[in-house]
Design an enzyme around this catalytic site. Structure first.
Site, PDB file in Angstrom:
ATOM      1  N   HIS A 108       0.805  -1.221   0.000  1.00  0.00           N
ATOM      2  CA  HIS A 108       0.000   0.000   0.000  1.00  0.00           C
ATOM      3  C   HIS A 108       0.839   1.272   0.000  1.00  0.00           C
ATOM      4  O   HIS A 108       0.310   2.372   0.138  1.00  0.00           O
ATOM      5  CB  HIS A 108      -0.944   0.004   1.205  1.00  0.00           C
TER       6      HIS A 108
ATOM      7  N   ASP B 196      -7.423   4.057   9.100  1.00  0.00           N
ATOM      8  CA  ASP B 196      -8.724   4.153   8.430  1.00  0.00           C
ATOM      9  C   ASP B 196      -8.989   2.925   7.563  1.00  0.00           C
ATOM     10  O   ASP B 196     -10.124   2.463   7.458  1.00  0.00           O
ATOM     11  CB  ASP B 196      -8.774   5.401   7.549  1.00  0.00           C
TER      12      ASP B 196
ATOM     13  N   GLU C  49     -12.255  12.780  13.451  1.00  0.00           N
ATOM     14  CA  GLU C  49     -11.569  13.177  12.224  1.00  0.00           C
ATOM     15  C   GLU C  49     -12.315  14.348  11.598  1.00  0.00           C
ATOM     16  O   GLU C  49     -13.469  14.619  11.928  1.00  0.00           O
ATOM     17  CB  GLU C  49     -11.478  12.015  11.211  1.00  0.00           C
TER      18      GLU C  49
END
Length: 525
Positions: free
Chosen positions: A103, A167, A283
């Site tokens: 990632h 997340d 957030e």
């Protein structure tokens, strides 16, 4: 599938490798390395197949490509140690990169002309032992190759869970601990690197060491947030707490940035780990006139409210969204609404623009997954991701809003992906670790999570550069998260007062600079 090279078929194997080299275009020095590697017991776990090389030469970013000589598919940590030891002792050492779920966005887990270690290969050989819960339920021993989604699912079976997340959960434990691991829980529980009891690490000298704050502590603090420079994490001991059943999930909209940031800072001031009055997640993000109010991170706003939200965005061009969560279990499900109402009383969001949901805990944590699957079905996941992630001091976030959000971003008018902006508390981080953050007690993370076409990612990259140039000229003490630099001078500036100890730790744990070359800290190729 790894290519097996039986030792008796030595010359046949050399012929095969040579043929494959002509197909994939790898450089000639590899034939000298391979002939020696064939004498090791990991020979059958190395692959030079074009498909393996291709997979190891790219990542989620789809911007950088670096071709390794081979890929190791380890069965055990010992296989990794064998590879590192061989390179360390060789007269011409080759570089080694550990790759988890891939990632990274700028080639950080690549090894040009080296060997990539496919960490996920070990999952197949753990026989169910990759995630083990302690008998007292206080922690989980987790393989560095394990995905956080699997950690969640396994611990929930015992009514337990870690407290600090990212997340997106389809990331490896070793990968996030090598960076920091942040999300909306960070203001209260700290990043994931602040939630580790101990680790097993293979250093750049092939030493297999268990480390903790009390044992091999220098390695422990070096590796956490160390960008893979000091060792490969093969096990982490993660603290657990009783898992909540569900969450109250609220979003509130603001047109005024000062009110938005003031409310965020007020809410994160209640941050004790055991404080029942504290929020569990906070957030913030930007809503702009490109696209739907929903994005790939989650689908939240009721469709019936889309027209009036879009009208609001059209009027103000940028709307700031504050997102909070309060957990509940069987004992608190009847009181959680009152507790949340008390917390949010007096906030300055726009009247009529508060939206609520009640969902299962696991559904909330895995909220990004549905958007990922949707984008994959549309062929929009495996595209360039010219991301930029920053830490901004609280004292300069208003200047950043004026110059970047309301200046550069609106003027260029190309930002379509999520833009995150939310604060965290410095005291929840441990300065002995390698991770770099601003000096102020409160700082913001800002994330530009762009997706682009293959023919226009440079436009987003140009915007990223303009943002960094603005910060430099305005004297904003910005630090990159998931940093990407191309010169040693830039890295020295990034680490600041930590550079000296970072370099000393490199000399101590990876003196031949074998590990994680894709970060380009101690090498520029």
């Amino acid at each position: 599938m790894a290519v097996s090279f039986p030792i008796p078929a030595f010359f046949t194997a050399i012929f095969i490798i040579t043929r494959l080299m002509s197909i994939i275009g790898v450089s000639k020095p590899w034939i000298n390395v391979s002939s020696k590697l064939l004498t090791l017991d990991i020979a059958g776990k190395l692959s030079v197949e074009p498909s393996a090389i291709e997979s190891a030469s790219q990542d989620f970013g789809h911007i950088v490509k670096a071709i390794p000589e081979a890929v190791l598919y380890p069965s055990t940590p010992k296989d990794i140690a064998t590879l590192i030891k061989f390179s360390y002792n060789d007269s011409v050492p080759f570089r080694i990169a550990a790759k988890g779920h891939g990632h990274a966005v700028r080639g950080q887990a690549m090894a040009n002309n080296g060997v990539v270690v496919d960490m996920t290969s070990m999952k197949k050989h753990r026989n169910g032992t990759g995630i083990q819960i302690s008998s007292d339920g206080l922690y989980a021993d987790v393989g560095g190759e394990q995905l956080w989604i699997d950690v969640l699912n396994t611990t929930l079976e015992h009514g337990l869970a870690p407290v600090s997340w990212t997340d997106y959960l389809y990331l490896t434990v070793g990968g996030t601990l090598s960076n920091a691991g942040i999300s909306g829980q960070t203001f209260r529980y700290g990043p994931q690197i602040s939630n580790v009891y101990e680790m097993d690490v293979i250093t750049g000298k092939a030493d297999f060491l268990t480390c903790s704050p009390n044992k091999n502590s220098e390695l422990f603090y070096a590796v956490l947030g160390g960008l893979g420079q000091f060792g490969i994490i093969t096990r982490a001991r993660i603290p657990l707490e009783p898992a909540p059943k569900g969450v109250k999930w609220v979003r509130m909209l603001y047109s005024d940035f000062s009110a938005f940031s003031r409310d965020q800072e007020l809410l994160i001031s209640i941050n004790g780990r055991k404080d029942k009055n504290a929020l569990d997640y906070l957030e913030g993000s930007l809503l702009m006139d490109q696209g739907s109010p929903d994005n790939w991170r989650s689908s939240f706003f009721p469709s019936a409210d889309h027209p009036r939200i879009i009208s609001l965005i059209t009027k103000h061009r940028i709307i700031y969204c504050l997102e909070v969560v309060k957990h509940y279990d069987d004992q608190t499900k009847n009181t959680v609404n009152k507790e949340l109402q008390q917390l949010l009383k007096g906030l300055s969001y726009m009247p009529g623009f508060m939206f609520e949901k009640d969902v299962l805990y696991a559904e909330f944590l895995n909220r990004v997954r549905s958007g990922e699957l949707k984008l994959k079905s549309q062929g929009l996941w495996d595209v360039p991701h010219p991301w930029l992630n920053l830490f901004i001091p609280k004292s300069q976030i208003a200047d950043f809003n004026d110059g970047v959000f309301k200046g550069i971003v609106l003027e260029r008018n190309i930002t379509t992906g999520p833009v995150l902006v939310y604060p965290m508390n410095r005291k929840k981080w441990d300065d002995r670790m390698s991770a770099v953050i601003p000096d102020e007690e409160i700082f913001y993370t800002v994330g530009f999570l762009h997706s682009s076409r293959f023919d226009n990612w440079e436009a987003f990259d140009d915007q990223n550069k303009e943002i960094m140039q603005f910060c430099d000229k305005a004297g904003i003490g910005v630090k990159q998260y998931l940093p990407h630099y191309t010169t040693k001078e830039q890295w020295i500036h990034h680490f600041g007062s930590k550079w000296k100890i970072f370099q000393q730790r490199k000399d101590q744990f990876d003196p031949k600079m074998l590990l994680s070359p894709g970060q380009r800290i101690f090498n520029n190729n």
